[in-house]
Design an enzyme around this catalytic site. Structure first.
Site, PDB file in Angstrom:
ATOM      1  N   ASP A 127      11.971  52.849  30.670  1.00 25.77           N
ATOM      2  CA  ASP A 127      12.250  53.992  29.800  1.00 25.77           C
ATOM      3  C   ASP A 127      11.223  54.165  28.675  1.00 25.77           C
ATOM      4  OD1 ASP A 127      14.496  54.254  31.327  1.00 25.77           O
ATOM      5  OD2 ASP A 127      15.916  53.655  29.794  1.00 25.77           O
ATOM      6  N   MET A 169      15.181  58.776  35.438  1.00 30.57           N
ATOM      7  CA  MET A 169      15.886  57.886  34.511  1.00 30.57           C
ATOM      8  C   MET A 169      15.480  58.192  33.069  1.00 30.57           C
ATOM      9  SD  MET A 169      16.428  54.234  36.360  1.00 30.57           S
ATOM     10  CE  MET A 169      17.820  54.057  37.479  1.00 30.57           C
ATOM     11  N   GLY A 170      16.281  57.728  32.159  1.00 39.41           N
ATOM     12  CA  GLY A 170      16.056  57.988  30.739  1.00 39.41           C
ATOM     13  C   GLY A 170      17.406  58.234  30.097  1.00 39.41           C
TER      14      GLY A 170
END
Ligand code: F6P
Length: 341
Positions: A127, A169-170
């Site tokens: 991330d 993602m994140g």
């Protein structure tokens, strides 16, 4: 010296490169012993470990995942486990512990460090949201995977005149969305730092079709949310680790955009493919440098610190500073790619 290494939290390409680097620097150059705890903090609390020598890390530099295994631990479990950890460190004759992990792991590292355990942390996360390092290893690999996926999705989106909403993602930050979206020339990028306005997003995508284009790609970070009251949106409950269970922002956005634009819109969730497989050369080098510097920090007695990349240099920063806040996408970075048509 005797050093214990562990990997904790979500895995990330480059973990094995750190472990290998720690073992090489510690055993071959300093004559230390290294042990690896299995499955993160659990291994430390249960004294579940194995010896790591040069043979144990042979051939792992380019491999994904972690040879030690990983797990998430509930904050309360660790708070209750401080005494157990202290006993195990004493019984095993450890001079230092090197935990490799993201936000949760580094918070746990700080807790144990404050309790007097000799800890040098190494930050990791795809991330890229750890504030006190410019970059974390794993991020470059994840961005590369997401960018390749976006490039591929463009051709099929165009063939079928679709809007593809690609979820990357994140959880709290949109670094992967920002970088992969920028690299692949996505037509809109949605990040958790800026609640999105569904009217604006509809307009951006609609304008593209009105200009004669036949498809659109929207990249959205999994943690993104609509501006309050702007669209019906399901949110999930918290899991036992204090993380929100996501309900699928891409799915919800696709439904809404399809309804509003009258264009076929499909969600694509890249998920864990972004975390798997071989690390890029950049991530291997950063991970190797972090491992090397973590061993140096141990030998300097620089406990309570974490390795960090600042510019091109590796430095040490206090763990306390590392867990203070997350590194979010600043407005000026987002402004560089806003509303790409
Ligand atoms: O923190 C890294 C990360 O990959 C996040 O982007 C994502 O939300 C989370 O881990 C997923 O974790 P898990 O594999 O435990 O579902």
């Amino acid at each position: 010296m005797r050093i214990g290494v562990l990997t904790s939290g979500g895995d990330c390409p480059g973990l094995n490169a750190v472990i290998r680097s720690v073992v090489h620097r510690a055993t071959a150059d300093h004559g230390d012993d290294v042990i690896g705890f299995h499955d993160g903090w659990r291994g430390l609390l249960e004294a579940d470990y194995r010896k790591l020598d040069l043979d144990a890390v042979s051939g792992v530099l380019a491999t994904g995942g972690t040879i030690l295994g990983s797990s998430r631990v509930q904050p309360a479990q660790l708070r209750d486990g401080v005494e157990r950890a202290r006993e195990n460190v004493a019984t095993l004759g450890l001079d230092a512990i090197v935990p490799i992990g993201g936000e949760g792991t580094l918070k746990a590292a700080r807790l144990l460090s404050d309790a007097g355990l000799p800890i040098v942390g190494v930050p990791k996360t795809i991330d890229n949201d750890i504030a006190s390092t410019d970059v974390t290893f794993g991020f470059d690999t994840a961005v590369g995977v997401a960018t390749e996926a976006l490039d591929r999705l463009k051709t099929t989106a165009e063939s079928h005149q679709r809007v593809l909403i690609v979820e990357v993602m994140g959880r709290h930050t949109g670094w992967i969305a920002l970088h992969s979206g920028m690299a692949a020339g996505a037509h809109a990028i949605v990040v958790p730092e800026r609640p999105f306005d569904i009217d604006e997003l509809t307009e951006v995508v609609g304008r593209r079709f009105a200009a004669g284009k036949r498809f659109a790609i929207v990249v959205v970070a999994e943690g993104a949310k609509p501006r309050a009251g702007s669209m019906a949106f399901e949110t999930g409950a918290m899991d036992i680790y204090g993380h929100e269970r996501f309900t699928g922002v891409a799915r919800q956005l696709a439904g809404e955009l399809e309804r509003r634009l009258g264009k076929e819109a499909r969600p694509v969730i890249l998920g864990h493919v972004q975390r798997g497989g071989t690390p890029t050369a950049y991530d291997r080098v950063l991970a190797t440098r972090f491992g090397w510097h973590a061993v140096e920090a141990v030998h300097q007695g620089a406990f309570g610190m974490m390795t960090s990349l600042r510019g091109t240099e590796i430095t040490l920063v206090p763990l306390a500073e590392a867990v203070e806040r997350l590194k979010t996408v600043p407005d000026e970075r987002y402004a560089e790619v806003e509303c790409v048509l």
